[in-house]
Scaffold this active site. Structure first.
Site, short mmCIF file in Angstrom:
data_model
loop_
_atom_site.label_atom_id
_atom_site.label_comp_id
_atom_site.label_asym_id
_atom_site.label_seq_id
_atom_site.Cartn_x
_atom_site.Cartn_y
_atom_site.Cartn_z
N HIS A 112 0.87 -1.19 0.00
CA HIS A 112 0.00 0.00 0.00
C HIS A 112 0.91 1.23 0.00
O HIS A 112 1.69 1.43 -0.93
CB HIS A 112 -0.92 -0.11 1.23
CG HIS A 112 -2.09 0.82 1.28
ND1 HIS A 112 -2.44 1.66 0.27
CD2 HIS A 112 -3.00 1.04 2.29
CE1 HIS A 112 -3.52 2.34 0.62
NE2 HIS A 112 -3.88 1.99 1.84
N HIS B 130 -2.39 -2.59 -9.67
CA HIS B 130 -3.39 -1.97 -8.80
C HIS B 130 -4.62 -2.84 -8.78
O HIS B 130 -4.99 -3.42 -9.80
CB HIS B 130 -3.73 -0.55 -9.29
CG HIS B 130 -4.40 0.26 -8.24
ND1 HIS B 130 -5.75 0.23 -8.04
CD2 HIS B 130 -3.89 1.10 -7.30
CE1 HIS B 130 -6.05 1.02 -7.02
NE2 HIS B 130 -4.95 1.56 -6.55
N ASP C 65 2.56 5.39 -6.95
CA ASP C 65 3.78 5.36 -6.16
C ASP C 65 5.04 5.13 -6.99
O ASP C 65 6.15 5.24 -6.47
CB ASP C 65 3.68 4.29 -5.06
CG ASP C 65 2.80 4.77 -3.93
OD1 ASP C 65 2.74 6.00 -3.74
OD2 ASP C 65 2.17 3.94 -3.26
N1 CMC Z 1 4.94 -7.37 -9.94
C1 CMC Z 1 4.83 -8.60 -10.47
N2 CMC Z 1 3.67 -9.28 -10.53
C2 CMC Z 1 2.59 -8.70 -10.04
C3 CMC Z 1 2.61 -7.41 -9.47
C4 CMC Z 1 3.85 -6.75 -9.44
N3 CMC Z 1 3.95 -5.51 -8.92
N4 CMC Z 1 1.37 -7.07 -9.07
C5 CMC Z 1 0.57 -8.11 -9.36
N5 CMC Z 1 1.31 -9.10 -9.94
C6 CMC Z 1 0.79 -10.36 -10.49
C7 CMC Z 1 0.50 -11.37 -9.39
O1 CMC Z 1 1.61 -12.17 -9.10
C8 CMC Z 1 -0.64 -12.14 -10.00
O2 CMC Z 1 -0.11 -13.01 -10.96
P1 CMC Z 1 -0.79 -14.46 -11.21
O3 CMC Z 1 -2.15 -14.18 -11.75
O4 CMC Z 1 0.11 -15.14 -12.18
O5 CMC Z 1 -0.82 -15.15 -9.87
C9 CMC Z 1 -1.44 -11.08 -10.75
O6 CMC Z 1 -0.47 -10.07 -11.11
C10 CMC Z 1 -2.58 -10.44 -9.96
O7 CMC Z 1 -2.02 -9.95 -8.74
P2 CMC Z 1 -2.83 -9.84 -7.37
O8 CMC Z 1 -1.88 -9.98 -6.23
O9 CMC Z 1 -4.01 -10.78 -7.39
O10 CMC Z 1 -3.37 -8.37 -7.46
P3 CMC Z 1 -3.99 -7.52 -6.27
O11 CMC Z 1 -5.07 -6.72 -6.85
O12 CMC Z 1 -4.33 -8.42 -5.12
O13 CMC Z 1 -2.76 -6.61 -5.79
C11 CMC Z 1 -1.26 -4.80 -5.60
C12 CMC Z 1 -2.63 -5.27 -6.11
C13 CMC Z 1 -1.14 -3.28 -5.78
C14 CMC Z 1 -1.14 -5.12 -4.07
C15 CMC Z 1 -0.14 -5.55 -6.37
O14 CMC Z 1 -0.25 -5.24 -7.75
C16 CMC Z 1 1.25 -5.23 -5.84
O15 CMC Z 1 1.71 -5.91 -4.90
N6 CMC Z 1 1.96 -4.20 -6.43
C17 CMC Z 1 3.25 -3.79 -5.93
C18 CMC Z 1 3.09 -2.90 -4.72
C19 CMC Z 1 2.58 -1.50 -5.08
O16 CMC Z 1 3.05 -0.86 -6.00
N7 CMC Z 1 1.62 -1.01 -4.27
C20 CMC Z 1 1.06 0.36 -4.43
C21 CMC Z 1 -0.38 0.34 -4.84
S1 CMC Z 1 -0.95 1.94 -5.39
C22 CMC Z 1 -0.85 2.96 -4.02
C23 CMC Z 1 -1.68 2.51 -2.89
O17 CMC Z 1 -2.86 2.20 -3.06
O18 CMC Z 1 -1.16 2.51 -1.78
#
Ligand code: CMC
Length: 426
Positions: free
Chosen positions: A266, A308, A365
């Site tokens: 986050h 996201h 971010d």
């Molecule tokens: N790098 C590599 N793979 C990723 C990433 C990433 N940053 N984000 C998602 N994936 C992959 C994940 O492994 C999954 O792959 P598969 O379908 O093969 O298992 C797929 O994409 C879907 O991911 P998810 O975890 O189900 O997605 P989510 O909606 O639960 O998570 C997120 C969203 C923002 C937590 C995630 O994309 C992430 O961890 N990003 C990196 C951290 C980040 O930049 N966070 C800031 C968010 S914006 C500001 C805020 O709101 O605070």
């Protein structure tokens, strides 16, 4: 609000009908409060990806089209034309202020910028090397012990004063966390300055010499704060609502939100992005190896600043910030190689099937750390900056919840997977 229904039929052919609630924008929501009574089942939705937890009139996101509205106004228009304090008024009250309304609001906030003197002692009690987020979460929680004259949540005046106190005091507390960490003297607020300029002077001024404000830097920080002011039911906002749903006071509820924001998935992502770019830049790791690690399912590493839960084409805030980076680095200098590297990384992911298929694009971010660095904000303060900006969003949601006639304590259900009932050994 509803003119559609949704029918669920079980394997025995028994049908149950549910109303579909429609908002101003966005998909309908099936109202399932009586699901258990009608079907004997609960829903299961880890991460709440398909679950609406409340009705809200504050912000709207369309993740497919990259739209973010605050009280109906598009974020790009607000970033261009508005000020952070005006956004605070808008989020809290629902409408943009008239000139006299704004003057009164500005004055009210200024009346609350100082903190109780003992808060300085409280912050001085932290270890010199405490993370500023650790100090922030503790100090905001402690506000309820300093301002217990405004924590009767059934009193609308108390709720309003607490909201104003939080918005006014967060910059002061944030700067004190930084000063303590650096061993520098705390600076009192200066109410002759605007909200953002005041923060800059509390952060960077020292009593020994004058501090010269940079209008470019102040405006860049202001836009950053506008972009982070609210974002509907994200993890930290939902945490504030859930904590507050038990009747917890606003300072305790916002402290819970700050704790949730701290995580790298986050608000902690802005710090993690710079660590990641630093390690590519300095430790010889290449863009290719970094991307390969992010794609490797056996490696927990994720590309920080990408992806996201809601935005699946682009994050409109990231677009604005990327433009701001260009202007700011042109004018102030700053870490141009780091920005170039970020652009290169973005291009590499756009050409990569893994990221395209999963619709992973830079989020807010990804670029915000580069701006904060250009503003000389130290890295461990990045998430504190996010918390300072988001406080108005959190408190607006907390206030809205207390006006909601349907509001009751948040209490999700579970699927129990433990042992079946068994007897204690005799
Ligand atoms: N790098 C590599 N793979 C990723 C990433 C990433 N940053 N984000 C998602 N994936 C992959 C994940 O492994 C999954 O792959 P598969 O379908 O093969 O298992 C797929 O994409 C879907 O991911 P998810 O975890 O189900 O997605 P989510 O909606 O639960 O998570 C997120 C969203 C923002 C937590 C995630 O994309 C992430 O961890 N990003 C990196 C951290 C980040 O930049 N966070 C800031 C968010 S914006 C500001 C805020 O709101 O605070």
């Amino acid at each position: 609000m509803t003119n559609r229904t949704f029918t669920l039929t079980d394997q025995d052919g028994k049908s149950s009908e549910f109303d579909v609630l429609e908002g101003t924008h966005g998909p309908g929501c099936i109202a399932i409060s009586d699901l258990y009574a009608k079907t004997g089942c609960f829903t299961y939705d880890p991460g709440f990806g398909a679950t609406g937890s409340c009705k809200s009139a504050i912000s709207f996101i369309n993740g497919e089209e990259g739209i973010l509205l605050h009280r109906g106004y598009p974020i790009d228009q607000l970033a261009e034309k508005s000020s952070y304090l005006e956004i605070c008024y808008l989020l809290l009250n629902g409408e943009l202020p008239t000139k006299p309304e704004f003057a009164e609001f500005d004055n009210t906030i200024k009346q609350h910028t100082m903190v109780h003197e003992n808060i300085r002692d409280f912050i001085n009690g932290f270890r010199y090397d405490a993370h500023p987020m650790a100090m922030l979460v503790g100090t905001v929680g402690a506000l309820s012990s300093f301002y217990h004259d405004s924590i009767d949540i059934s009193n609308p005046e108390h709720r309003e004063i607490s909201a104003h106190r939080l918005i006014a005091k967060l910059p002061t507390i944030a700067s004190y966390c930084y000063k303590h960490h650096r061993g520098l003297p705390f600076m009192y607020p200066d109410n002759s300055l605007g909200y953002v300029e005041n923060f800059m002077q509390m952060m960077f001024a020292v009593p020994a010499q004058d501090y010269v404000q940079s209008p470019t830097a102040a405006r860049a920080l202001e836009v950053m704060m506008i972009l982070h002011a609210d974002h509907e039911q994200n993890a930290s906002t939902s945490t504030v609502r859930l904590a507050g749903s038990s009747g917890a006071n606003p300072f305790a509820s916002i402290a819970a939100g700050i704790a949730s924001l701290w995580g790298p998935a986050h608000g902690g992502a802005n710090e993690a992005v710079i660590n990641m770019l630093d390690s590519i830049y300095n430790s010889g790791e290449t863009i290719e190896t970094t991307i390969a690690r992010a794609k490797d399912k056996n490696d927990p590493f994720r590309l920080m600043g990408f992806g996201h839960r809601v935005y699946k084409n682009f994050d409109p805030r990231a677009k604005i910030i990327a433009g701001l980076c260009h202007d700011l680095l042109d004018e102030l200098g700053g870490d141009q190689p780091m920005f170039d590297l970020a652009l290169e990384l973005e291009q590499a992911t756009l050409a990569d099937d893994y990221f395209r298929e999963r619709r992973l694009y830079p989020n807010v971010d990804f670029y915000s750390g580069i701006i904060l660095r250009a503003l000389n904000i130290p890295m461990n303060m990045f998430t504190v900056m996010f918390a300072m900006a988001r406080t108005v969003g959190w408190i607006s949601h907390w206030l809205e919840m207390h006006h909601d006639p349907e509001f009751r304590i948040g209490r999700p259900r579970q699927i129990y997977t433990g042992h079946a009932k068994r007897d204690y050994p005799s």
